[in-house]
Design an enzyme around this catalytic site. Structure first.
Site, short mmCIF file in Angstrom:
data_model
loop_
_atom_site.label_atom_id
_atom_site.label_comp_id
_atom_site.label_asym_id
_atom_site.label_seq_id
_atom_site.Cartn_x
_atom_site.Cartn_y
_atom_site.Cartn_z
N PRO A 251 0.83 -1.21 0.00
CA PRO A 251 0.00 0.00 0.00
C PRO A 251 0.86 1.26 0.00
CG PRO A 251 -0.66 -1.55 1.73
CD PRO A 251 0.65 -2.02 1.21
N PRO A 252 0.27 2.39 -0.35
CA PRO A 252 1.03 3.65 -0.31
C PRO A 252 1.47 3.98 1.11
CG PRO A 252 -1.00 3.91 -1.58
CD PRO A 252 -1.09 2.58 -0.89
N LYS B 62 8.35 1.67 0.75
CA LYS B 62 9.01 0.94 -0.34
C LYS B 62 10.25 1.68 -0.84
CE LYS B 62 5.09 0.85 -2.67
NZ LYS B 62 4.14 1.28 -1.62
N THR B 63 10.13 2.98 -1.05
CA THR B 63 11.28 3.77 -1.50
C THR B 63 12.37 3.80 -0.44
OG1 THR B 63 9.83 5.16 -2.85
CG2 THR B 63 12.00 6.04 -2.34
N ASP C 55 -23.01 5.91 6.40
CA ASP C 55 -23.16 4.64 7.12
C ASP C 55 -23.93 3.63 6.29
OD1 ASP C 55 -21.88 5.81 9.29
OD2 ASP C 55 -23.76 6.47 10.21
N GLU D 69 -24.54 9.53 17.45
CA GLU D 69 -23.26 8.97 17.88
C GLU D 69 -23.44 8.05 19.09
OE1 GLU D 69 -20.81 9.17 16.02
OE2 GLU D 69 -21.58 10.75 14.70
N THR E 130 4.06 2.80 2.90
CA THR E 130 4.60 1.75 3.77
C THR E 130 6.12 1.69 3.77
OG1 THR E 130 4.24 0.19 1.93
CG2 THR E 130 2.56 0.27 3.66
#
Length: 638
Positions: free
Chosen positions: A217-218, A222-223, A517, A441, A220
């Site tokens: 996923p973005p 990797k780079t 919802d 809520e 995380t």
């Protein structure tokens, strides 16, 4: 590499004269100026080469010349009269201002002198009307051409000179600077050995992997992981984004791939890192290509050829690539011999989140009350980049409040900002709407605490946050969920319906506040039917394919079932929603007094904790001699 070579964009290199935009504009301007002067004159091109002179005379003198037949022809304009003398090659052009005189034309007729009209042109008007627009268009074209030339590393005829734009770096990142991805680090540790000691593996006949694909996923890391590999191995690191290869001109992307690999080979052992490789590696069978000459396809073909072509036994060049869309990559790119390995860089678990928080908290001055484990429990499902942002946001909050240390409350507020959005204290809502939000809520909170398989409540608030939320119930699980059982999905549906049901039970009127919802509850049931095989409608048959697990793409876009099946699916979704809605309304009706207490406290304090929610429910059960229906911690989703 030849360090003395000067590229086209080198500030010390001299441009050819014809590549200077200002010089070209000046040349075109002179040409247009001369052409317009010739076209706007009343003389032909031949007359320009004769010896002529111009003499201004009065109108009376002009009439005398006509009467004496000393002129060959006359041209009449709106304000001027021009006459050409009969003096052979040495002609004189007489110019006089015209006056209203009706006898002029009869005089010319009587003397049998040729006459005609001419249009007088204003030189400056011509410049503004013709030359200026041409120069503006030409200037814009030259500006765009120069910008394109810079972006393409030398223009259309200088593709190879993009080499100078490819620079190696020596990352200082190490594996110790990373946390929360221990399995991924273990997978790439041996890549460091390959780069440091290639002869050890070559002597055994082992082939060093040519490529490693980092998927996940973005956010995380990797780079960061790719840089850590290069940093640990102390080798040059060449990094380019997938979109950097694609340009307007076909063939330029392939040229850049060749340049990148040529330079990496000269610097071997080295690492090439291609971020977002799906920009050039999209499957050719997916219909994404326009034709066989498409720029993306040529770039992909060149990348495949380069990964086949370079040998790595003595001077290894390893390609690392990152993507969060592995399912769309071309199969030829993923076969053994190219990207031999795929390493999953996933979102961290609880232990990983604690370690990541420790890494990012090092430069921050902390108060004694900071508990990173509690923050890690509140941030299940967040990536490393999200956690880093939370630490930074907490430090900013502390600074904004003139605090000398970052406290636990700052970290919690930063978590809520990341999950629910910015607190809108200035947004004023009416008491009526505030009452609706409080019941809504409270309904979510009570159902969440009394439903097995749901997440526990951490906080309930009726303070508006983000772009649309007028309130929120924070009930994040303590751990990431990789599997969900059917009863947990049903529990999530019940919690989502709790807000609408509370409005219905206590206010006898419903509002638009439950729209999101209801949408999420519908999607869950749709997934149960079409993808998870959890209904009698389709049995174990999968009706839709999941799109992208890393980007949260939901389910397939194309419908692969009949109209009858669609009707049965719609009926199942509707019936299950109604069934769970009745159940939730009954639960809320049984705990009316507890919810009223909760609503009153929300009106007074605007925020109550999860512990207080559980206290209110327990006190109500004790006072009414009810058997507790609060779900124990171990039976909540965790």
């Amino acid at each position: 590499m030849d360090n003395n070579h000067k590229g086209p964009n080198d500030p010390n290199s001299k441009k050819p004269l014809l590549q200077n935009p200002l010089l070209l504009i000046a040349i075109f301007g002179i040409i247009i100026f001369v052409a317009m002067r010739v076209m706007n004159s009343d003389e032909g091109f031949g007359d320009r080469f004769l010896s002529t002179s111009t003499k201004n005379i009065s109108y009376h003198e002009m009439k005398e010349l006509i009467e004496k037949k000393e002129v060959d022809s006359v041209s009449i304009g709106q304000t001027l009269i021009k006459a050409i003398s009969k003096e052979g090659n040495n002609k004189t052009i007489y110019v006089a201002k015209r006056v209203p005189d009706l006898s002029l034309v009869p005089l010319l007729d009587s003397q049998k002198i040729n006459y005609s009209g001419f249009s007088e042109s204003n030189f400056f008007a011509d410049i503004l009307g013709w030359l200026l627009p041409v120069l503006v268009i030409l200037g814009l074209w030259m500006f765009m051409a120069s910008r394109m030339q810079k972006n393409m590393g030398g223009g259309i005829f200088g593709m190879g000179s993009s080499k100078k734009l490819i620079n190696a770096e020596k990352p200082k990142v190490r594996f110790n600077d990373m946390a929360g991805n221990e399995e991924a680090k273990e997978e790439v540790v041996e890549i460091v050995d390959f780069l440091k000691y290639p002869d050890r593996y070559a002597s055994l006949g082992a082939k060093i992997p040519k490529g490693v694909l980092l998927v996940g996923p973005p956010g995380t890391g990797k780079t960061l992981l790719a840089k850590a590999v290069a940093g640990e191995a102390s080798v040059p690191f060449f990094s380019m984004g997938g979109s950097s290869f694609i340009e307007m001109f076909v063939g330029l992307g392939a040229s850049r791939v060749r340049d990148l690999f040529d330079i990496a080979k000269k610097e071997a052992p080295s690492i090439i890192f291609i971020d977002e490789i799906d920009a050039i590696g999209k499957s050719r069978a997916a219909g994404g290509m326009i034709s066989g000459n498409d720029e993306r396809e040529q770039t992909l073909n060149q990348l495949l050829a380069e990964m086949d072509g370079f040998g790595s036994e003595n001077a290894p060049v390893i390609v690392l690539a990152a993507t969060n869309r592995p399912e769309i990559l071309d199969p030829a790119l993923l076969r053994p011999g190219r990207f031999d390995r795929q390493v999953l860089v996933d979102k961290p678990d609880f232990k990983g989140r604690v370690e990541i928080l420790k890494v990012h908290i090092k430069p921050v001055k902390l108060a004694n009350d900071v508990d990173l484990q509690e923050i890690a429990k509140l941030t299940a499902g967040l990536a490393g980049a999200d956690l880093a942002n939370i630490i930074n946001e907490a430090a900013l909050l502390a600074g904004r409040n003139n605090q000398k240390e970052v406290k636990q409350q700052h970290l919690k507020e930063a978590v809520e900002r990341g999950i629910a959005g910015l607190e809108k204290k200035s947004r004023r809502i009416s008491p009526k709407e505030k009452k609706i939000v409080a019941y809504h809520e409270s309904g979510h909170a009570v159902i969440s605490e009394m439903t097995k398989g749901s997440a526990r409540v951490n906080k309930v608030s009726i303070i508006p946050r983000g772009m649309a939320a007028l309130g929120y119930t924070l009930n994040t699980p303590e751990e990431n969920k990789y599997l969900m059982q059917k009863h947990e999905l049903i529990a999530e549906i019940d919690v989502l319906l709790g807000g609408r049901a509370a409005e219905d039970v206590f206010l006898q009127e419903i509002s638009t506040g439950a729209s999101n919802d209801l949408e999420r509850a519908t999607d869950i049931i749709k997934g149960m039917v079409s993808y998870y095989g959890m209904s009698d409608v389709s049995g174990l048959m999968v009706l839709e394919k999941q799109r992208n697990s890393f980007l949260g793409g939901g389910f397939g876009s194309g419908r692969e079932f009949s109209e009858k099946m669609a009707e049965e699916m719609d009926s199942f979704i509707k019936n299950l929603l109604e069934e769970r809605y009745v159940h939730v309304k009954q639960t809320l009706s049984d705990y009316k007094d507890a919810i009223e207490v909760m609503v009153n406290e929300l009106f007074e304090k605007e925020v109550i904790t999860g512990e207080r929610v559980r206290e209110i429910i327990s006190e109500y059960e004790v006072s009414h001699n009810l058997q507790t229906r609060l779900v124990p911690l171990e039976e909540h989703a965790s």
